[in-house]
Design an enzyme around this catalytic site. Structure first.
Site, PDB file in Angstrom:
ATOM      1  NE  ARG A   1      20.685   5.100 -16.419  1.00 13.12           N
ATOM      2  CZ  ARG A   1      19.550   4.664 -15.520  1.00 13.12           C
ATOM      3  NH1 ARG A   1      19.372   5.534 -14.488  1.00 13.12           N
ATOM      4  NH2 ARG A   1      18.952   3.774 -15.835  1.00 13.12           N
TER       5      ARG A   1
ATOM      6  CD  GLN B   1       2.950   1.192  -8.188  1.00 18.28           C
ATOM      7  OE1 GLN B   1       3.251   1.797  -7.521  1.00 18.28           O
ATOM      8  NE2 GLN B   1       3.886   0.849  -9.173  1.00 18.28           N
TER       9      GLN B   1
ATOM     10  CD  GLU C   1       8.142   7.484 -15.009  1.00 17.14           C
ATOM     11  OE1 GLU C   1       9.306   7.402 -15.759  1.00 17.14           O
ATOM     12  OE2 GLU C   1       7.827   6.762 -14.383  1.00 17.14           O
TER      13      GLU C   1
ATOM     14  CE1 TYR D   1      23.151   2.687  -6.046  1.00 14.21           C
ATOM     15  CE2 TYR D   1      21.977   4.756  -6.050  1.00 14.21           C
ATOM     16  CZ  TYR D   1      22.108   3.344  -6.385  1.00 14.21           C
ATOM     17  OH  TYR D   1      21.170   2.966  -7.256  1.00 14.21           O
TER      18      TYR D   1
ATOM     19  CE1 TYR E   1      11.924  11.652 -13.386  1.00  9.53           C
ATOM     20  CE2 TYR E   1      13.882  11.347 -14.482  1.00  9.53           C
ATOM     21  CZ  TYR E   1      12.664  10.947 -14.078  1.00  9.53           C
ATOM     22  OH  TYR E   1      12.468   9.541 -14.301  1.00  9.53           O
TER      23      TYR E   1
ATOM     24  CD  GLU F   1      13.112   6.132  -7.616  1.00  9.23           C
ATOM     25  OE1 GLU F   1      13.616   5.549  -8.518  1.00  9.23           O
ATOM     26  OE2 GLU F   1      12.478   7.200  -7.812  1.00  9.23           O
TER      27      GLU F   1
END
Length: 393
Positions: A236, A108, A170, A275, A286, A289
């Site tokens: 999760r 990127q 990461e 959310y 950690y 976003e």
């Protein structure tokens, strides 16, 4: 007798003075001065060579006129170059710090000229030109792009002043471990609070204009979740399987065959009261976003990640809801239903917005700019002896 001798001596002295004066006049009229002793040839083959010679001569006392008469370069240009050279020498540490981005992170690309405008970091020159390696004060290397055999790492000897910066965003769970990285890097740049160069996924910044009334976006959805990376073994995934039995959740993303674009994301996120900011792995610091984007768009994040105390090192305590504050997924679902019915309780999760706002990070650029700023301010020797133990434990 003495009077005659005295008269003769005076006459001889006068004649000697006249002869010396005349000889000097003739010498300077016909003699072409040589400036070889200045190392500045009368007819230089190259103007650049003469310019350098003349600059050296200008540093000596009373040489300006000789240089001006004998060098075939414009004196004003020479004097300007001398001024520039002296200015550069006097600035010292104010010269640009060069950061070589060794490889585009994940391929990127980003604008290399935004350090000053985006982060108020000045005196930095970012480049991807590997021919600048020997001049670079720092080399930024993204971990996930390093080949296991280090075959795509720099091969030239490292200049003694140069620092290599290990960049990674990461978690350890999703980062391949290379045993040959110890004693290779000088600095670390990651989301970890104990990194040399901290670059979190986002920041909570002060409203510089003072206290502001925050208007919560209009809501027409209770709970939302966007997920593409689905693994039934993730915490999760297991939590969601129980949680959805007790409350309605609007789901999006590749896993639910309902992909949304950037503009749709903004519209959807801001329309949700809550959310599910569930991280894919649980590690210290950690916090991605998945937390900061809902915060910036006026939605209350419900988090799965490191303990609440760790979150509160990054964001205000009232800004989020942690699943660990509830004994069961059902208790959490009941609490969210209560907030949905009680507007005053719900608004308490936005009191922090009176003084602060959330801003997401800029992947890659932020690491390069802050690495430059760190290297510019810290000239000390530094090496990461055991990167593997520090990051993977």
């Amino acid at each position: 007798m003495d009077s005659q001798n005295s008269s003769r001596s005076c006459k001889n002295l006068f004649i000697a003075v006249v002869l010396i004066t005349g000889f000097s006049a003739i010498f300077y009229m016909y003699y072409e001065p040589s400036v070889n002793w200045l190392n500045c040839p009368v007819a230089p083959k190259h103007d650049d060579d003469c310019r350098n010679i003349c600059i050296n001569a200008l540093n000596r006392t009373n040489q300006i006129q000789i240089v001006n008469d004998n060098c075939s370069v414009n004196f004003t240009s020479v004097q300007h170059q001398l001024t520039q050279t002296e200015a550069a020498s006097s600035q010292g540490d104010d010269l640009d710090t060069i950061i070589l981005v060794w490889m585009w992170p994940f391929g990127q690309q980003f604008d290399l000229g935004l350090c000053s405008s985006m982060y108020d970091i000045h005196g930095c020159h970012l480049t991807v030109d590997k021919s600048q390696f020997n001049k670079a004060h720092g080399v930024l290397i993204h971990h996930r792009d390093i080949h296991g055999d280090l075959s795509n790492m720099p091969k030239l000897p490292r200049p003694p002043f140069q620092k290599w910066v290990w960049m990674n965003m990461e978690s350890p769970t999703h980062t391949a471990r290379h045993s040959n990285l110890n004693n290779l890097f000088n600095l670390t740049s990651s989301y970890r609070l104990d990194s040399d160069i901290l670059v979190p996924y986002g920041r909570i910044l002060e409203n510089t204009g003072g206290k502001k009334d925050y208007e919560i976006p209009r809501k027409n959805k209770l709970v939302c979740w966007i997920v593409s990376n689905w693994n039934p073994n993730f915490r999760r995934s297991k939590f969601y399987g129980e949680f959805e039995k007790h409350i309605s959740v609007q789901t999006y993303g590749n896993h639910f065959n309902k992909r949304i674009g950037d503009q749709d994301y903004t519209d959807v996120m801001s329309s949700c009261k809550f959310y599910l900011s569930f991280e894919n792995s649980i590690h210290k610091d950690y916090i991605t976003e998945k937390l900061y984007r809902p915060l910036s768009l006026g939605t209350v994040p419900v988090v799965i990640g490191p303990p609440r105390a760790n979150y509160e090192e990054f964001i205000p305590a009232s800004a989020f809801i942690h699943v660990d504050d509830f004994k069961t997924p059902k208790e959490l679902a009941d609490h969210l239903k209560l907030l949905d019915q009680n507007d005053n309780l719900y608004r308490q999760h936005f009191t922090w917005r009176e003084h602060f706002f959330a801003k997401g990070g800029s992947f890659g650029l932020e690491h390069a700019c802050y690495s430059c700023d760190h290297i510019r301010r810290n000239k000390n020797y530094r090496v990461v002896n055991d990167l593997n133990s520090w990051f993977w434990g």
